[in-house]
Design an enzyme around this catalytic site. Sequence first.
Site, PDB file in Angstrom:
ATOM      1  N   HIS A   1       0.830  -1.113   0.048  1.00  0.00           N
ATOM      2  CA  HIS A   1       0.082   0.021  -0.260  1.00  0.00           C
ATOM      3  C   HIS A   1       1.036   1.338  -0.033  1.00  0.00           C
ATOM      4  O   HIS A   1       2.107   1.082   0.367  1.00  0.00           O
ATOM      5  CB  HIS A   1      -0.842   0.099   1.261  1.00  0.00           C
ATOM      6  CG  HIS A   1      -1.860   1.097   1.300  1.00  0.00           C
ATOM      7  ND1 HIS A   1      -1.623   2.271   1.699  1.00  0.00           N
ATOM      8  CD2 HIS A   1      -3.108   0.908   1.073  1.00  0.00           C
ATOM      9  CE1 HIS A   1      -2.675   2.850   1.540  1.00  0.00           C
ATOM     10  NE2 HIS A   1      -3.670   2.100   1.375  1.00  0.00           N
TER      11      HIS A   1
ATOM     12  N   ASP B   1       3.414  -4.649   8.286  1.00  0.00           N
ATOM     13  CA  ASP B   1       2.186  -3.914   8.146  1.00  0.00           C
ATOM     14  C   ASP B   1       0.863  -4.756   8.432  1.00  0.00           C
ATOM     15  O   ASP B   1       0.542  -5.719   7.351  1.00  0.00           O
ATOM     16  CB  ASP B   1       2.016  -3.341   7.025  1.00  0.00           C
ATOM     17  CG  ASP B   1       0.910  -2.636   6.573  1.00  0.00           C
ATOM     18  OD1 ASP B   1      -0.131  -2.567   7.181  1.00  0.00           O
ATOM     19  OD2 ASP B   1       0.838  -1.948   5.468  1.00  0.00           O
TER      20      ASP B   1
ATOM     21  N   GLN C   1      -4.292  -5.051   7.277  1.00  0.00           N
ATOM     22  CA  GLN C   1      -5.148  -6.116   6.486  1.00  0.00           C
ATOM     23  C   GLN C   1      -5.357  -7.236   7.427  1.00  0.00           C
ATOM     24  O   GLN C   1      -6.183  -8.098   6.881  1.00  0.00           O
ATOM     25  CB  GLN C   1      -5.031  -5.999   5.299  1.00  0.00           C
ATOM     26  CG  GLN C   1      -5.202  -4.824   4.236  1.00  0.00           C
ATOM     27  CD  GLN C   1      -6.773  -4.249   4.251  1.00  0.00           C
ATOM     28  OE1 GLN C   1      -7.540  -5.114   4.821  1.00  0.00           O
ATOM     29  NE2 GLN C   1      -7.034  -3.057   3.790  1.00  0.00           N
TER      30      GLN C   1
ATOM     31  N   LYS D   1     -10.237  -0.352  11.084  1.00  0.00           N
ATOM     32  CA  LYS D   1      -9.949  -1.543  10.241  1.00  0.00           C
ATOM     33  C   LYS D   1     -10.489  -2.689  11.160  1.00  0.00           C
ATOM     34  O   LYS D   1     -10.438  -3.832  10.710  1.00  0.00           O
ATOM     35  CB  LYS D   1      -8.944  -2.085   9.438  1.00  0.00           C
ATOM     36  CG  LYS D   1      -8.622  -0.724   8.521  1.00  0.00           C
ATOM     37  CD  LYS D   1      -7.560  -1.347   7.427  1.00  0.00           C
ATOM     38  CE  LYS D   1      -7.010  -0.053   6.596  1.00  0.00           C
ATOM     39  NZ  LYS D   1      -8.020   0.346   5.583  1.00  0.00           N
TER      40      LYS D   1
ATOM     41  N   CYS E   1      -4.744   2.509  -3.723  1.00  0.00           N
ATOM     42  CA  CYS E   1      -3.442   3.022  -3.026  1.00  0.00           C
ATOM     43  C   CYS E   1      -2.365   2.182  -3.551  1.00  0.00           C
ATOM     44  O   CYS E   1      -1.437   1.801  -2.615  1.00  0.00           O
ATOM     45  CB  CYS E   1      -3.442   3.127  -1.589  1.00  0.00           C
ATOM     46  SG  CYS E   1      -4.647   4.705  -1.211  1.00  0.00           S
TER      47      CYS E   1
END
Lengths: 125, 404
Positions: free
Chosen positions: B122, B199, B202, B225, B362
């Site tokens: 991203h 990261d 997600q 999220k 993105c």
Amino acid sequence: MKHNDLNERMYKEHIMELYKSPNNFGELKNPTHRHTEYNSFCGDEVTINLLVNNAKIKDAKFSGSGCVISTVSSSLLTNKIKGMKVEEIKKLSKVDMLKLLKIKINPARIKCVLLPLEAVMGALR
Amino acid sequence: MKLNNQSVKKLRKDFPIFENQKELVYLDSASTTQKPKQVIKSIVDSYETTNANIHRGIYDLSQKATKKYENSKKIIAKFINTSEKEIIFTKSTTESINLLAYTLPSILQKEKDEIVLTEMEHHSNLVPWQQLAKRNDMKLKFIKIKEDFTLDLEDAKNKITEKTAIVSLTHISNTLGAINPVREIFKLAKKNNSITVLDAAQSIAHMKVDVKKIDCDFLVFSGHKIYAPMGIGVLYGKKELLEKLSPFNFGGDMIKSVTLEGSEWNTIPERFEAGTQNIEGAIALGEAIKYLEKIGVNEIGKWEKELTDYSAKELNQIKGVKIYLPKKHSGILSFNVENLPTHDVASMLDDYDICIRAGHHCNMPLMKKLRISGTARISFAFYNTFEDIDKFIKAIKEIMGKVK
């Protein structure tokens, strides 16, 4: 539900019909003015070809790859400006474009509506 | 809790948005999740019962607020299997990564001047590192994606070398849903004494994320999220590394003592939390995790995969639809419709009250690699049902009929 309220819908029949067979799609043989405009939001690209004579638009065509909304907007705009004076065209605004499309446009898609107008303005600059 | 269409329908009642928008089909949870009333109530409770600034007040109210804030850190720490001393509140994944991109250089060895990322990052896990590379004259390298949308481990072996200072990658691709073999890649990084950053934006709400098992130095995610409010994020860092890092923001609460000439820094994690924090957001994030744990994150992941596989099966039966789905995937599914630009697909679905994402997500370099300008993307949370997918598939068929 938006689906049942036809006034709320963007993709009405006249829009889809024009998308499938737009007017003035292609390039002019001898354009006097030409300009390409991009929309980084959805990757649209519209090229406008104009034939200007005596400060009037004799012919107009558009090409490029665009979404439904920008394609339809390009088709309607090129139709409208044929025969118009350059000075009048320079006064065209967002409101005029929205009137041409006759649909309610989601704010996220205004850019798509305005892309061909920006290309025309760029060509005439 | 066992998740199936029936139990999910009961749980959906916890989400006021579905009561207020009865026809809503929300298929954009990778962008942000809807919020359960338990989380919304927590925000209201903070303001109505314990509103005070933390760490400063002598009075009881401030101590109550501080306790709730600290308790939330304990919940988060336990959730990712670490200690609350290693949890720093930020405003988002993006801010957490920026914090690292600005503070890590002080602990990097001089001879290490390469940052290894992947082709599927991203922009938030790409742009901050690009800027660091520019500032410190470092080089960026990218682990390639294979034809089946998975990371090329052979390429990773070539890219991660003794010159690698930092390896930062996404746990799950926000566009393709690919679950990356992060443990293997971090093992390579550790062999080369590189700093590792995960990261987890997600993955955090969709699978068990255990920082000890993954063995990463830093991990970042956003609250919004994972059913929590917007504006709250987390940075996890190993204590011994956090202690060596210089602060990112300077100001109140991050100091031990201040004179007109200079200051001494507070201990970790407060050293990295300058200024008044998003206290109600931090507390609500703890509530969101408590809520999610009652259902069980593994159970949630299983249900979301079931929904994704059903969607893929249905979409595959429609002529003119192309899907981009790796074998090992989460609840994210990208696709394209023949003769219909992605933004029109999303706009047309909006006419049916169906929310999906369209565009480059993105992820512009990834789109370039796949030679497409964008995709339409659906993504699930546990509150989605088979009915959501049936409505979506029916709508897709209808809109495709319009361009024929």
